[in-house]
Design a protein around this motif. Structure first.
Motif, PDB file in Angstrom:
ATOM      1  N   TYR A  21       0.807  -1.218   0.000  1.00 47.76           N
ATOM      2  CA  TYR A  21       0.000   0.000   0.000  1.00 47.76           C
ATOM      3  C   TYR A  21       0.837   1.264   0.000  1.00 47.76           C
ATOM      4  O   TYR A  21       0.335   2.343  -0.237  1.00 47.76           O
ATOM      5  CB  TYR A  21      -0.923   0.032   1.220  1.00 47.76           C
ATOM      6  CG  TYR A  21      -2.033  -0.984   1.152  1.00 47.76           C
ATOM      7  CD1 TYR A  21      -3.185  -0.716   0.423  1.00 47.76           C
ATOM      8  CD2 TYR A  21      -1.925  -2.198   1.797  1.00 47.76           C
ATOM      9  CE1 TYR A  21      -4.205  -1.639   0.349  1.00 47.76           C
ATOM     10  CE2 TYR A  21      -2.938  -3.137   1.733  1.00 47.76           C
ATOM     11  CZ  TYR A  21      -4.079  -2.853   1.004  1.00 47.76           C
ATOM     12  OH  TYR A  21      -5.085  -3.776   0.922  1.00 47.76           O
ATOM     13  N   SER A  48     -11.268   0.795 -10.667  1.00 49.32           N
ATOM     14  CA  SER A  48     -12.515   0.964  -9.929  1.00 49.32           C
ATOM     15  C   SER A  48     -12.237   1.403  -8.494  1.00 49.32           C
ATOM     16  O   SER A  48     -13.149   1.497  -7.690  1.00 49.32           O
ATOM     17  CB  SER A  48     -13.320  -0.334  -9.959  1.00 49.32           C
ATOM     18  OG  SER A  48     -12.625  -1.334  -9.255  1.00 49.32           O
ATOM     19  N   ASN A  49     -10.992   1.652  -8.178  1.00 47.23           N
ATOM     20  CA  ASN A  49     -10.651   2.044  -6.810  1.00 47.23           C
ATOM     21  C   ASN A  49      -9.518   3.064  -6.837  1.00 47.23           C
ATOM     22  O   ASN A  49      -8.527   2.938  -6.130  1.00 47.23           O
ATOM     23  CB  ASN A  49     -10.243   0.789  -6.034  1.00 47.23           C
ATOM     24  CG  ASN A  49     -10.172   1.045  -4.553  1.00 47.23           C
ATOM     25  OD1 ASN A  49     -10.481   2.146  -4.084  1.00 47.23           O
ATOM     26  ND2 ASN A  49      -9.745   0.059  -3.807  1.00 47.23           N
ATOM     27  N   ASP A  68      -9.188   6.263  -5.943  1.00 49.24           N
ATOM     28  CA  ASP A  68      -8.871   7.108  -4.770  1.00 49.24           C
ATOM     29  C   ASP A  68      -7.703   6.516  -4.019  1.00 49.24           C
ATOM     30  O   ASP A  68      -6.774   7.185  -3.628  1.00 49.24           O
ATOM     31  CB  ASP A  68      -9.970   7.099  -3.701  1.00 49.24           C
ATOM     32  CG  ASP A  68     -11.278   7.587  -4.190  1.00 49.24           C
ATOM     33  OD1 ASP A  68     -11.434   7.694  -5.407  1.00 49.24           O
ATOM     34  OD2 ASP A  68     -12.137   7.853  -3.332  1.00 49.24           O
ATOM     35  N   ASN A  69      -7.847   5.199  -3.791  1.00 46.21           N
ATOM     36  CA  ASN A  69      -6.867   4.573  -2.929  1.00 46.21           C
ATOM     37  C   ASN A  69      -5.574   4.243  -3.655  1.00 46.21           C
ATOM     38  O   ASN A  69      -4.497   4.461  -3.138  1.00 46.21           O
ATOM     39  CB  ASN A  69      -7.474   3.324  -2.304  1.00 46.21           C
ATOM     40  CG  ASN A  69      -6.757   2.996  -1.032  1.00 46.21           C
ATOM     41  OD1 ASN A  69      -5.708   2.382  -1.076  1.00 46.21           O
ATOM     42  ND2 ASN A  69      -7.268   3.470   0.088  1.00 46.21           N
ATOM     43  N   ARG A 122      -2.779   7.025  -4.590  1.00 48.30           N
ATOM     44  CA  ARG A 122      -1.858   7.548  -3.586  1.00 48.30           C
ATOM     45  C   ARG A 122      -0.496   6.861  -3.682  1.00 48.30           C
ATOM     46  O   ARG A 122       0.543   7.509  -3.706  1.00 48.30           O
ATOM     47  CB  ARG A 122      -2.418   7.359  -2.187  1.00 48.30           C
ATOM     48  CG  ARG A 122      -1.572   8.091  -1.163  1.00 48.30           C
ATOM     49  CD  ARG A 122      -1.724   7.527   0.222  1.00 48.30           C
ATOM     50  NE  ARG A 122      -1.436   6.111   0.216  1.00 48.30           N
ATOM     51  CZ  ARG A 122      -2.302   5.190   0.546  1.00 48.30           C
ATOM     52  NH1 ARG A 122      -3.509   5.498   0.948  1.00 48.30           N
ATOM     53  NH2 ARG A 122      -1.966   3.920   0.495  1.00 48.30           N
ATOM     54  N   VAL A 129      -1.418  11.420   4.547  1.00 53.15           N
ATOM     55  CA  VAL A 129      -2.763  12.006   4.511  1.00 53.15           C
ATOM     56  C   VAL A 129      -2.860  13.040   3.390  1.00 53.15           C
ATOM     57  O   VAL A 129      -3.839  13.080   2.631  1.00 53.15           O
ATOM     58  CB  VAL A 129      -3.129  12.612   5.881  1.00 53.15           C
ATOM     59  CG1 VAL A 129      -4.435  13.384   5.794  1.00 53.15           C
ATOM     60  CG2 VAL A 129      -3.237  11.514   6.929  1.00 53.15           C
ATOM     61  N   GLN A 184      -2.998  11.252   0.172  1.00 52.08           N
ATOM     62  CA  GLN A 184      -4.321  10.668  -0.015  1.00 52.08           C
ATOM     63  C   GLN A 184      -5.310  11.716  -0.536  1.00 52.08           C
ATOM     64  O   GLN A 184      -6.113  11.449  -1.411  1.00 52.08           O
ATOM     65  CB  GLN A 184      -4.817  10.089   1.315  1.00 52.08           C
ATOM     66  CG  GLN A 184      -6.182   9.440   1.232  1.00 52.08           C
ATOM     67  CD  GLN A 184      -6.130   8.180   0.398  1.00 52.08           C
ATOM     68  OE1 GLN A 184      -5.494   7.210   0.751  1.00 52.08           O
ATOM     69  NE2 GLN A 184      -6.792   8.207  -0.749  1.00 52.08           N
ATOM     70  N   ARG A 185      -5.204  12.921   0.001  1.00 49.97           N
ATOM     71  CA  ARG A 185      -6.132  13.971  -0.442  1.00 49.97           C
ATOM     72  C   ARG A 185      -5.875  14.326  -1.894  1.00 49.97           C
ATOM     73  O   ARG A 185      -6.797  14.513  -2.677  1.00 49.97           O
ATOM     74  CB  ARG A 185      -6.009  15.192   0.464  1.00 49.97           C
ATOM     75  CG  ARG A 185      -6.612  14.859   1.813  1.00 49.97           C
ATOM     76  CD  ARG A 185      -6.566  15.975   2.796  1.00 49.97           C
ATOM     77  NE  ARG A 185      -7.060  15.439   4.071  1.00 49.97           N
ATOM     78  CZ  ARG A 185      -6.847  15.982   5.254  1.00 49.97           C
ATOM     79  NH1 ARG A 185      -6.155  17.107   5.348  1.00 49.97           N
ATOM     80  NH2 ARG A 185      -7.320  15.424   6.338  1.00 49.97           N
ATOM     81  N   ARG A 192      -7.344  11.677  -4.033  1.00 50.75           N
ATOM     82  CA  ARG A 192      -8.801  11.783  -4.176  1.00 50.75           C
ATOM     83  C   ARG A 192      -9.196  12.853  -5.182  1.00 50.75           C
ATOM     84  O   ARG A 192     -10.099  12.653  -5.988  1.00 50.75           O
ATOM     85  CB  ARG A 192      -9.445  12.057  -2.816  1.00 50.75           C
ATOM     86  CG  ARG A 192      -9.703  10.797  -2.014  1.00 50.75           C
ATOM     87  CD  ARG A 192     -10.852  10.979  -1.038  1.00 50.75           C
ATOM     88  NE  ARG A 192     -10.603  12.061  -0.093  1.00 50.75           N
ATOM     89  CZ  ARG A 192      -9.913  11.898   1.046  1.00 50.75           C
ATOM     90  NH1 ARG A 192      -9.420  10.728   1.362  1.00 50.75           N
ATOM     91  NH2 ARG A 192      -9.735  12.922   1.858  1.00 50.75           N
TER      92      ARG A 192
END
Ligand SMILES: Nc1nc2c(ncn2[C@@H]2O[C@H](COP(=O)(O)OP(=O)(O)O)[C@@H](O)[C@H]2O)c(=O)[nH]1
Ligand SMILES: [Mg+2]
Lengths: 620, 89
Positions: free
Chosen positions: A63, A99-100, A102-103, A106, A189, A192-193, A196
């Motif tokens: 991750y 399909s994912n 956002d995650n 990062r 963080v 991550q923003r 997104r």
């Protein structure tokens, strides 16, 4: 060889890296290990359109670049050029689940910031569409400054385009401007923003579809129905192992018999012929017969993994595993250990908590692996009457089931004890991403099974063949002088060793033949069967014409308490050098494998003894 | 970083009824171990993110399945209890 550029596939777990790897390299794969860790190094050759070969490496999913398990450390070290024995990759392919986004974006931002030439595979584009998500890859290309190619690894869509882009960046190297690399924040963080925001910009439209996976999960994760479903699946799995395997197993058996007859017809009776037939063919054949069962078990496990169900099973089991100080994550390696403890122990690498992982490794050998099946089948067939205790429930099957249960109960008990003593520590957590449900891809499952078959046959051809040859030699020499009343087995080196150690085993009801079989069976459990077979073949020349005679020999020479004690021994005893070796590699030293071997032998000795005494006391 | 963000203690993710849309109001990072906190961040838990409890493994204890963004994540309840949410309007 080192002229071929090195390219690594990197991304979050379940992004489809392995599927993409399989699609790009086909069967041209090589599985090895990174030095010092047992993380599998999967590499393969990919040929670009202009004919240039590329070495492609499938890295473990992670991750972020902050590793929390041994696998994840390999990925970080590889892409930063710190992995021992590896050069810095010439380029990386970042695999994203479309399909994912956002995650996954990062981690992509972190990877791009490393400054290596990058292509992004916007994989699972079909799933994004299925979920009503419309994406614009151009937006991502523009924003990130790297080529972005939509792909569907399992349908081989977008592969040509991906190869072309890869070819391009390998040519131009880092000449492509890395816009995102200026000022990529370190802090997760903030990253991550930013991810997104990017995902939002790349999303053209989004239909809020209620996923059908939700309906499936309502059953699969239900506190009552979910558990019933899980046990039904496990039941079918074990049923299949026993019933589907008979036809191919019989065919293999017939094949080895034919080979033996053919050699017997070809050669006159001699020591060499005995070595080939009694030693190699009988020994290896006794083991290869179990290939169908092992493959069926692995096929189930691969399908359960690929369909996304395995993590659901872990979710259901978490509560129970927590009661002995483990987490639901441990369920996955333990289930694999029913096929073989070696891949089971290797798959504990995904467990982050060190003590949790160690406990799982230490109890994995208690799961009844397929190598015990030959032993159980032979002894149960010889000593347990084949009658029904209930309609559809036979006594033999019930005993077999009981042995499996003994292993599981033993494992839970041991885990509880270990977690309160040697692996004491705060209860580890359980935090897992649940992959989307999917129909498993036949090609990927087939490639997985092919890999397993190779490993198994290599094992049969090396460890098992060598051990049976050594055993045969120890049983054949020195040859008993003509006219002597001493039997060949007692006269042989192996017989003398067995007679010496037999007193250790006498209190738990074991005779000389068992003592003799246990030593070579340290290499692999199945060898016990081959060893007993060889002993009786040499001791009683009449008996080498098939299993019938061997069963009669067993019945004549063993008492029922002895047979039961023998079964109980095999539930617990650590009779497998591969398991011990993999434990050493996984725990980086001899301390834990030594502990494991010690506690398992103690457990085996005590429970075999208790079984023997109890059976004798009951007058069996 | 928002280690001590003002936290509304009224509703935790562990207590959020199934199917109710909510947004993360704050996370009590100091109640989590370092690896737990990190993994939670890696999975995308952060203030302002939309979440929903989808399933519960069993009544009382056991993990819960949470939707976060387009992803489903399994969490133990003790972790979910450190995540405070406010119901979506
Ligand atoms: N529908 C669909 N499924 C995919 C795609 N790529 C991979 N998968 C499936 O997604 C699951 C996870 O893929 P895998 O390659 O094991 O992911 P890894 O963890 O990144 O190696 C497997 O069941 C694959 O068959 C894709 O493009 N579309
Ligand atoms: Mg993979």
């Amino acid at each position: 060889m080192n002229a071929a550029p090195l390219v690594a596939l990197v991304g979050n777990p379940n992004a489809g890296k392995s599927a993409l790897f399989n699609a790009l390299t086909g069967a041209r794969q090589k599985v090895g290990n990174y030095p010092g860790v047992t993380v599998e190094r999967k590499s393969g050759r990919l040929v670009l359109d202009d004919g240039r070969p590329v070495e492609l490496v499938d890295l473990p999913g992670t991750y972020s670049l902050e590793p929390s398990s041994p696998d994840e450390r390999v990925t970080r070290d590889f892409v930063t050029g710190r992995q021992a024995g590896e050069r810095l990759p010439d380029a990386i392919v970042i695999v994203l689940d479309a399909s994912n986004l956002d995650n996954h974006l990062r981690f992509a931002l972190q990877l791009i910031a490393l400054g290596l030439p990058v292509v992004i595979a916007l994989n699972m584009f079909d799933l994004a569409e299925r979920d009503g998500l419309k994406l614009d890859p151009q937006v991502l290309t523009r924003e990130l400054g790297v080529p972005v190619v939509p792909t569907v690894a399992v349908r081989r869509r977008g592969l040509e385009d991906l190869k072309q882009q890869l070819s391009g960046i390998l040519e131009h190297g880092a000449a492509i401007p890395l816009r995102a690399s200026d000022g990529v924040p370190e802090d997760i963080v903030t990253l991550q923003r930013r991810a997104r925001q990017l995902a939002q910009r790349a999303t053209v439209s989004e239909a809020p579809t209620r996923r059908w996976g939700h309906a499936l999960d309502s059953i699969a994760l239900h506190p009552v129905f979910g558990v019933i479903l899980l046990f039904a699946i496990l039941f079918v799995m074990f049923q299949a192992v026993f019933t589907w395997a008979t036809v191919p197993a019989d065919a293999i058996d017939t094949g080895f018999l034919a080979l033996e007859q053919w050699i017997k017809g070809l050669m006159p009776d001699s020591i060499l012929r005995s070595l080939l037939t009694d030693g190699v063919i009988a020994g290896v054949g006794a083991v290869v017969v179990f290939l169908p069962q092992i493959l069926i078990l692995f096929a189930f496990i691969l399908v359960l993994e690929a369909s996304g169900y395995m993590v659901r099973a872990a979710f259901l089991m978490d509560r129970m595993m927590a009661s002995v100080g483990l987490s639901g994550r441990a369920f996955i390696p333990l289930l694999s250990s029913f096929a073989c403890a070696v891949p089971g122990i290797m798959s504990t690498r995904t467990i982050e908590d060190e003590k949790d992982r160690l406990t799982t490794i230490l109890i994995a050998p208690l799961m009844t692996c397929s190598a015990r099946l030959p032993v159980y089948t032979l002894v149960i067939g010889a000593f347990i009457p084949n009658r029904a205790v209930l309609p559809f429930v036979g006594l033999q099957g019930l005993v077999m089931f009981g042995l499996y249960v003994m292993g599981v109960v033993g494992a839970f008990f041991v885990a509880l004890v270990l977690r309160n003593t040697v692996t004491k520590g705060a209860s580890s957590g359980f935090m897992m991403e649940m992959p989307k449900y999917q129909l498993p891809n036949v090609r990927d499952v087939a490639l997985g099974l092919l890999g397993r078959t190779e490993i198994f046959l290599r094992r049969a051809g090396t460890i098992i063949a060598t051990t049976t040859i050594i055993l045969w030699a120890l049983l054949t020499f020195p040859q008993v002088p003509a006219g002597s009343k001493v039997s060949q087995v007692n006269y042989s080196i192996a017989g003398r060793i067995a007679n010496t150690i037999e007193p250790v085993f006498r209190p738990i009801g074991f005779n000389r033949d068992i003592a003799l079989a246990l030593i070579p069976a340290m290499a692999a459990r199945e060898i016990a069967v081959a060893a007993i077979g060889t002993v009786y073949a040499i001791d009683d020349p009449e008996s080498d014409q098939g299993g019938k005679k061997m069963v009669e020999n067993l019945r004549g020479r063993w008492s029922l308490p002895t047979a039961l004690a023998f079964l109980m021994w095999f539930v617990f005893a650590p009779q497998c050098i591969s398991t011990i070796a993999v434990t050493r590699r996984e725990t980086n030293g001899w301390k834990w494998p030594a502990f494991m071997v010690g506690y398992l032998f103690a457990l085996a000795y005590v429970s075999a003894g208790a079984t023997c005494w109890a059976a004798t006391a009951l007058g069996l | 970083m928002n280690v001590h963000a003002p936290v509304d203690t009224s509703l935790s993710l562990a207590a959020l009824p199934n199917g109710r849309q909510a947004t993360v109001a704050g996370i009590e990072w100091d109640r989590l171990s370092i690896p737990e906190g990190r993994r939670l961040r890696e999975l995308g838990f952060d203030e302002g993110v939309g979440v929903e409890v989808l399933h519960r493994a069993s009544i009382g204890k056991g993990p819960i399945a949470v939707r976060i963004g387009r992803m489903i994540v399994a969490l133990r309840r003790n972790v979910a209890a450190t995540i405070h949410v406010s119901l979506a309007a």
